[in-house]
Enzyme design. Structure first.
Site, PDB file in Angstrom:
ATOM      1  CE  LYS A  25      71.936  39.282 -27.039  1.00  0.00           C
ATOM      2  NZ  LYS A  25      72.890  38.169 -26.805  1.00  0.00           N
ATOM      3  CD  GLU A  63      61.297  25.406 -29.347  1.00  0.00           C
ATOM      4  OE1 GLU A  63      61.669  24.357 -28.768  1.00  0.00           O
ATOM      5  OE2 GLU A  63      60.242  25.488 -29.977  1.00  0.00           O
ATOM      6  CB  CYS A  88      67.212  22.086 -24.848  1.00  0.00           C
ATOM      7  SG  CYS A  88      67.020  21.733 -26.597  1.00  0.00           S
ATOM      8  CD  GLU A 120      68.016  23.385 -18.626  1.00  0.00           C
ATOM      9  OE1 GLU A 120      67.981  24.588 -18.346  1.00  0.00           O
ATOM     10  OE2 GLU A 120      67.843  22.940 -19.772  1.00  0.00           O
TER      11      GLU A 120
HETATM   12  P1  NAD Z   1      70.088  32.331 -21.669  1.00  0.00           P
HETATM   13  O1  NAD Z   1      68.607  32.371 -21.439  1.00  0.00           O
HETATM   14  O2  NAD Z   1      70.959  32.823 -20.605  1.00  0.00           O
HETATM   15  O3  NAD Z   1      70.446  33.204 -22.971  1.00  0.00           O
HETATM   16  C1  NAD Z   1      69.879  32.936 -24.233  1.00  0.00           C
HETATM   17  C2  NAD Z   1      69.970  34.181 -25.087  1.00  0.00           C
HETATM   18  O4  NAD Z   1      69.126  35.189 -24.531  1.00  0.00           O
HETATM   19  C3  NAD Z   1      71.373  34.793 -25.162  1.00  0.00           C
HETATM   20  O5  NAD Z   1      71.589  35.292 -26.465  1.00  0.00           O
HETATM   21  C4  NAD Z   1      71.275  35.924 -24.165  1.00  0.00           C
HETATM   22  O6  NAD Z   1      72.204  36.958 -24.409  1.00  0.00           O
HETATM   23  C5  NAD Z   1      69.851  36.385 -24.398  1.00  0.00           C
HETATM   24  N1  NAD Z   1      69.273  37.166 -23.287  1.00  0.00           N
HETATM   25  C6  NAD Z   1      69.566  37.069 -21.968  1.00  0.00           C
HETATM   26  N2  NAD Z   1      68.835  37.986 -21.282  1.00  0.00           N
HETATM   27  C7  NAD Z   1      68.057  38.631 -22.193  1.00  0.00           C
HETATM   28  C8  NAD Z   1      67.086  39.671 -22.098  1.00  0.00           C
HETATM   29  N3  NAD Z   1      66.782  40.227 -20.934  1.00  0.00           N
HETATM   30  N4  NAD Z   1      66.474  40.078 -23.222  1.00  0.00           N
HETATM   31  C9  NAD Z   1      66.774  39.496 -24.419  1.00  0.00           C
HETATM   32  N5  NAD Z   1      67.708  38.534 -24.572  1.00  0.00           N
HETATM   33  C10 NAD Z   1      68.327  38.097 -23.465  1.00  0.00           C
HETATM   34  O7  NAD Z   1      70.401  30.830 -22.109  1.00  0.00           O
HETATM   35  P2  NAD Z   1      71.826  30.182 -22.397  1.00  0.00           P
HETATM   36  O8  NAD Z   1      72.527  30.079 -21.080  1.00  0.00           O
HETATM   37  O9  NAD Z   1      72.482  30.892 -23.514  1.00  0.00           O
HETATM   38  O10 NAD Z   1      71.433  28.725 -22.941  1.00  0.00           O
HETATM   39  C11 NAD Z   1      71.155  27.639 -22.111  1.00  0.00           C
HETATM   40  C12 NAD Z   1      69.662  27.464 -21.956  1.00  0.00           C
HETATM   41  O11 NAD Z   1      69.065  27.348 -23.237  1.00  0.00           O
HETATM   42  C13 NAD Z   1      69.300  26.185 -21.228  1.00  0.00           C
HETATM   43  O12 NAD Z   1      68.270  26.445 -20.309  1.00  0.00           O
HETATM   44  C14 NAD Z   1      68.795  25.269 -22.343  1.00  0.00           C
HETATM   45  O13 NAD Z   1      67.895  24.277 -21.931  1.00  0.00           O
HETATM   46  C15 NAD Z   1      68.157  26.261 -23.246  1.00  0.00           C
HETATM   47  N6  NAD Z   1      68.035  25.715 -24.610  1.00  0.00           N
HETATM   48  C16 NAD Z   1      66.804  25.331 -25.054  1.00  0.00           C
HETATM   49  C17 NAD Z   1      66.652  24.764 -26.319  1.00  0.00           C
HETATM   50  C18 NAD Z   1      65.306  24.317 -26.830  1.00  0.00           C
HETATM   51  O14 NAD Z   1      65.173  24.099 -28.038  1.00  0.00           O
HETATM   52  N7  NAD Z   1      64.306  24.150 -25.995  1.00  0.00           N
HETATM   53  C19 NAD Z   1      67.777  24.626 -27.135  1.00  0.00           C
HETATM   54  C20 NAD Z   1      69.019  25.038 -26.663  1.00  0.00           C
HETATM   55  C21 NAD Z   1      69.132  25.588 -25.389  1.00  0.00           C
END
Ligand code: NAD
Length: 493
Positions: free
Chosen positions: A176, A251, A285, A387
């Site tokens: 997804k 993550e 991240c 962040e």
């Molecule tokens: P996000 O949490 O908004 O979304 C991530 C994914 O989750 C998307 O596909 C989104 O559609 C989905 N999602 C959102 N709500 C959901 C729900 N209720 N149920 C299931 N899925 C849901 O994150 P983002 O804005 O896409 O990415 C940025 C964030 O990701 C930052 O906080 C960054 O630090 C983190 N990140 C972490 C790593 C790591 O390896 N630790 C790597 C990359 C990004």
């Protein structure tokens, strides 16, 4: 540019619609509409998960042994390299990354896939000698259907962190992607099919997190969730998964510090800080968003760093000389801008950048921010503690090891950290003292598929990469086989 269609991918075909209407996909460098995405409603998600379940239980997939799955992954890595131009173009228009960075990401993606190709037939159980007339053994089995939920910042690389270990372990996976960046996820699923994976083994649902994502996590047939994204959503997913005792890997976010001691190679440390803070416009991240610098060298170091930040070339992702592109989403652009603008009010001093970047021509409607370096930042300020996920680097002064550790550990995240010092004993002490899952000493952002990434605190749970990242896609089973008919049955009963 013609507007593309992108749809959910199930049973080897891309759907025209998914029951929940369409969402726009925008090029962040230009603000131009590039694709219309068919979003899934809960019924469509259910249909896709059922397809994965059928594929997982099919005799065709049951017959595929571990070595054969490894061969499929090797083929996938080759295909990723052969189709590099196509994948780079999709990621460039969807995520806004500079072309030179994307070439590196193709190599990185292929290397992760090859690592898990080689690892597929190396999952080993254990046999233990126990007393009491039994052999004891542990085996590993696939979960069945697993979900891989991706963020928008590294869609292709993140998919490569999830699909290969899931397949190597023998699962079916439903991906997804973020509603902002679906293009390479669907392209990768098509390549999986071409690499020989049966229809339904790699499916993709599209749509918003609150609708399609939620339905995927809640579906009873999905037994394991690997999520990369924000801490808030990760927390929600973990709660939802708990209702059915599903295994979850999270993550999440980071607020990573690079710590520079007075005895460090300041030039190299400044170079590392500038690269780490601003690569991908700070949307990484493990990027450093705080630089902690020892008092006695702080002025000299910040001068060096500011000169490097001022030279960072922000611009057209297609330009070979561009180092940093736009912010990937309008929402994240606004969030990061707000943090940068509010930093002054919190007492920070702007050394470089400090706001929007005005561009002209085709780029004038993109999401552009200036690489921003902030001095006089202190723990307790939002810009220090939270962040930002944008091009903002906060400089904090410290005096002595103890204070450096205290400041570094004061945030709620625990993803990564980096220490710069000529004193190796100090480097080792810092490895012990810093509460993060990854620590770099005199280096930054280096990594290999073999090295696990185990986040701490609010940065997540579980492990990605390495053999442990493969075992994260396996269920364990313990078996005891009696061989002595005189031995007592039962354990202390
Ligand atoms: P996000 O949490 O908004 O979304 C991530 C994914 O989750 C998307 O596909 C989104 O559609 C989905 N999602 C959102 N709500 C959901 C729900 N209720 N149920 C299931 N899925 C849901 O994150 P983002 O804005 O896409 O990415 C940025 C964030 O990701 C930052 O906080 C960054 O630090 C983190 N990140 C972490 C790593 C790591 O390896 N630790 C790597 C990359 C990004």
């Amino acid at each position: 540019m013609a507007v593309r269609h992108v749809g959910p991918f199930v049973d080897g075909r891309e759907l025209k619609e998914g029951g929940a209407g369409f969402a726009d996909v925008v090029n962040p460098a230009t603000g131009e509409l590039i694709a219309r995405q068919a979003c899934c409603d809960a019924a469509c998600v259910g249909q896709i998960v059922r397809s994965s379940e059928r594929a997982f239980h099919s005799p065709e997939w049951r017959r595929v042994g571990a070595a054969e799955r490894g061969k499929m992954l090797l083929k996938l890595a080759d295909l990723i390299e052969q189709r590099a131009e196509e994948l780079i173009e999709l990621e460039l228009i969807d995520v806004g990354k500079p072309i030179t960075q994307l070439r590196g990401e193709i190599a990185l993606t292929a290397s992760i896939v090859r690592f898990y190709a080689g690892a597929a037939d190396k999952i080993e159980g254990t046999v233990k000698s126990t007393e009491g007339g039994c052999f004891y053994l542990t085996t590993y089995e696939p979960y069945g259907v697993v979900a891989g939920i991706l963020p928008w910042n590294y869609p292709l690389v993140n998919a490569a962190l999830k699909v290969p270990p899931a397949i190597a372990a023998g699962n079916a996976i439903v991906l997804k992607p973020s509603v902002e960046t679906p293009l390479t996820t669907v392209a990768l699923a098509k390549l999986c099919l071409e690499a020989g994976m049966p229809k339904g083994i790699v499916n993709v649902v599209l749509g918003s997190g609150s609708s399609a994502g939620n339905a995927l996590v809640a579906h009873p047939a999905v037994r394991k969730i690997s999520f990369t994204g924000s801490t808030d959503v990760g927390r929600h997913i973990q709660k939802l998964a708990a209702d059915r005792m599903k295994m979850v890997n999270l993550e999440l976010g980071g607020k990573n510090a690079i710590i520079v001691f007075a005895d460090a190679d300041l030039e190299r440390a400044a170079q590392a800080a500038a690269l780490s803070a601003f690569v991908n416009c700070g949307q990484l991240c493990v990027a450093c968003s705080r630089v902690l610098v020892e008092d006695s060298v702080a002025d000299r170091f910040l001068e060096l760093l500011a000169a490097k930040v001022a030279k960072i070339r922000v611009g057209d992702p297609r330009d070979e000389k561009t180092l940093v592109g736009p912010m990937t989403t309008k929402g994240q652009y606004q969030t990061a801008l707000k943090y940068i603008e509010n930093a002054r009010g919190e007492g920070a001093r702007v050394l470089c950048g400090g706001g929007k970047l005005e561009m002209s021509g085709a780029l004038r409607n993109g999401f552009w921010l200036q690489p921003t370096l902030l001095a006089d930042v202190k723990p307790g300020m939002k810009v220090h503690d939270e962040e930002i996920f944008g091009p903002a680097l906060s400089a904090v002064r410290f005096s002595g090891e103890e204070e450096a550790v205290r400041i570094s550990n004061s945030v709620e995240y625990g993803l990564s950290g980096s220490v710069w010092t000529a004193n190796m004993e100090r480097g080792l002490r810092m490895i012990k003292a810093l509460d993060t899952g990854i620590i770099w000493v005199n280096t930054m952002l280096t990594g290999y598929p073999q090295i696990p990434v185990p986040p701490r605190k609010m940065s997540g749970t579980g492990v990605e990469l390495g053999m442990e990242g493969l075992l994260a896609y396996c269920k364990r089973k313990s078996a005891m086989i009696g061989y002595d008919d005189q031995a007592p049955v039962g354990w202390g009963l």
